[in-house]
Structure formats: C-alpha cells, structure tokens
Scaffold this motif. Sequence first.
Motif, short mmCIF file in Angstrom:
data_model
loop_
_atom_site.label_atom_id
_atom_site.label_comp_id
_atom_site.label_asym_id
_atom_site.label_seq_id
_atom_site.Cartn_x
_atom_site.Cartn_y
_atom_site.Cartn_z
N ALA A 1 0.84 -1.20 0.00
CA ALA A 1 0.00 0.00 0.00
C ALA A 1 0.87 1.25 0.00
O ALA A 1 1.84 1.34 0.75
N GLU A 2 0.52 2.19 -0.85
CA GLU A 2 1.19 3.49 -0.89
C GLU A 2 0.28 4.59 -0.33
O GLU A 2 0.62 5.76 -0.38
N ALA A 3 -0.87 4.18 0.21
CA ALA A 3 -1.82 5.10 0.84
C ALA A 3 -2.57 4.32 1.90
O ALA A 3 -2.63 3.08 1.86
N ASP A 4 -3.14 5.01 2.87
CA ASP A 4 -3.93 4.35 3.89
C ASP A 4 -5.28 3.90 3.33
O ASP A 4 -5.82 4.52 2.41
N GLY A 5 -5.82 2.82 3.89
CA GLY A 5 -7.17 2.41 3.57
C GLY A 5 -7.32 1.50 2.37
O GLY A 5 -8.43 1.30 1.89
N VAL A 6 -6.22 0.91 1.87
CA VAL A 6 -6.33 0.00 0.73
C VAL A 6 -6.87 -1.34 1.21
O VAL A 6 -6.31 -1.96 2.11
N ARG A 7 -7.96 -1.81 0.62
CA ARG A 7 -8.57 -3.05 1.08
C ARG A 7 -8.91 -4.02 -0.05
O ARG A 7 -9.43 -5.10 0.19
N SER A 8 -8.62 -3.64 -1.29
CA SER A 8 -8.96 -4.52 -2.40
C SER A 8 -8.14 -4.16 -3.63
O SER A 8 -7.51 -3.10 -3.69
N CYS A 9 -8.16 -5.05 -4.61
CA CYS A 9 -7.65 -4.76 -5.94
C CYS A 9 -8.61 -5.40 -6.93
O CYS A 9 -9.54 -6.12 -6.54
N VAL A 10 -8.43 -5.12 -8.20
CA VAL A 10 -9.33 -5.63 -9.24
C VAL A 10 -8.50 -6.37 -10.28
O VAL A 10 -7.45 -5.87 -10.71
#
Length: 296
Positions: free
Chosen positions: A149-158
């Motif tokens: 993660a390069e930012a807070d709050g990442v919880r998924s990818c596509v």
Amino acid sequence: MNLDTFPSVLDRTIERSGMSLEHLQRRLSARGVRVSLSTLSYWRRGRTRPERPESMKAVSAMEDVLELPRGHLAELLPPRKPRGRWASRAGETRQPDVLWRDPTGLAAALSALEEPSPGTLTYLSIHDHHRLDSMRRDASTTVRMVLRAEADGVRSCVVLHRAEDGDTALPVVVAGSGCAVGRVRSQPGNRFVVSEILLDRTLSVGQTALVSYEVRWFGTVPALRYSRALRRAPRSYLVEVGFDRLAVPAECHAFTQGDAWAAERGGGRLRVGAFGGAHHLVSDPQEPIVGVRWVW
C-alpha cells in the motif's frame, strides 16, 4: 479563499455543458486527442490528476471543448509530484483502451468495482502458474501477488481475465489464501471477467499483502500460448507453464507485446524441464504484455 480545484472545476464545467463523458471523449477524439473514459472519470472525481505530456495536451483540448479560457484548468493543477525511476512506472495504470482498444463496458466495470487509484498500490511481484491438461487444453492458473500500500485504507484490488475464443465458458476466479473474491462483473460480449479481490485486512501506507487465487478455464482446443497484460507494472513478473508429462511441446519461447494487436517480440527460447515445466522471469517489465508461446 478560492476553493476551486481541478476536479471541482472540471466537474462543474462538464455539468454546465450538459455533455456526458462519452460525448466529451468523442469531442476530444475529433481533435486527435485520445483519452479513456476511466481516465476522464478519475480526473473528474479527483482520483488521479493529469501530469504526463499527453495528459496535459488533453487538458488543453478540454479547455477548448468546454469553452474555458486557455490555461484555466491547467493552472489549477499542483506541481508535478517528484518521482524516481521505478515510482513513475509503478504508479502507472494502463487503461483498457491502450491494451485492448477499449472493449465495450470494461472501463465501466473497473469503475463500478472501485479499482484503487493509480499510485495507491504497488505490485511488488506477480507469479502466474498456468497448467494444461493431458489434452493440451487450458485448465487452471494459480496467481500469487505481493502488494504494498502506498496510501492508507487499501482493502482490495481488481483483476481481469479473458476467455479464449474457443472456450465453452468464461473463466471462474476462486479465492486461495489471503483474500476473498468480492463483486464480479462478467462480460460475455468480450469474454472478460472482472473480479474484485478483497484483502484479508485493510492496509496502511507501507504494509504488504500476499494473496493467491485460482482461475479455472474451460478450453476445448489445444492451447498455443499464455500471456498476461500487466495493467500496473510490477517489480517482477514470473510466468510458469506446467505441461502434462504425456503432452510436452516441441518448442517453447517467451515473448512480449505492446498491446493485444501488436506483433510479438521474441524473448528467447525456454527449456522445458524433465517434469514438464517452463518459466520466464522478467524484472521491471518494459512491455505491457508478457507471455509464453509453444509449438506442439
């Protein structure tokens, strides 16, 4: 205090013009400026901002199309973020129209599943282990990815997977470790399945996640190649192909492509091992499509 920002002014101006994003895209295209619908949507919502020379050309064209004073949108953009050699590539997202010439509905599906904004997730490594059955048909692919993660709050990818022309059904994505499969958008018209991969926890800046999932294929004819379109440039990509021991190809070669219609560029002959496997490792891929082709 002037609270106008690039996305707020762009959104307000588009609303006032009465144009849809599709109409705006067509007007830009008529001026020789190509920009995807998903990119326009990201700019409008403030998820990304124009920085590269071709993007700034699009901004200038939008000012004309939307009847704004020359430079009005451009002056709202903050200074370009400083980036290192890898950071500039890791933050890029290749839009669908670049790789597949904008297959109908794909950009909309990515937007609906709320794909993380470019620059918020780094793909440290991707490993595809593709398997063929004893009839030489595509059977399954195990995908392992290490994400940061390069930012807070990442919880998924596509993720996107596309069936071959002769497959009897679209591929099915099944969760492995470190993740679950969330929302799925199937597109029979262009044979894509767009899947949301839910991480086992919400990431903060600098945290990593290891996920694996399986793709099940429904091939009906002998396969001749396996490839991956790298929409976000990973630090390393490993493609591994496992052949049945009773159906080993005569030759096996690595290749790359600039897009799905570009000519293949040879990446060297690969040796098939005693147990029916061949692999190709690429560090910092320079081309968006990397794969393996074989001859029976």
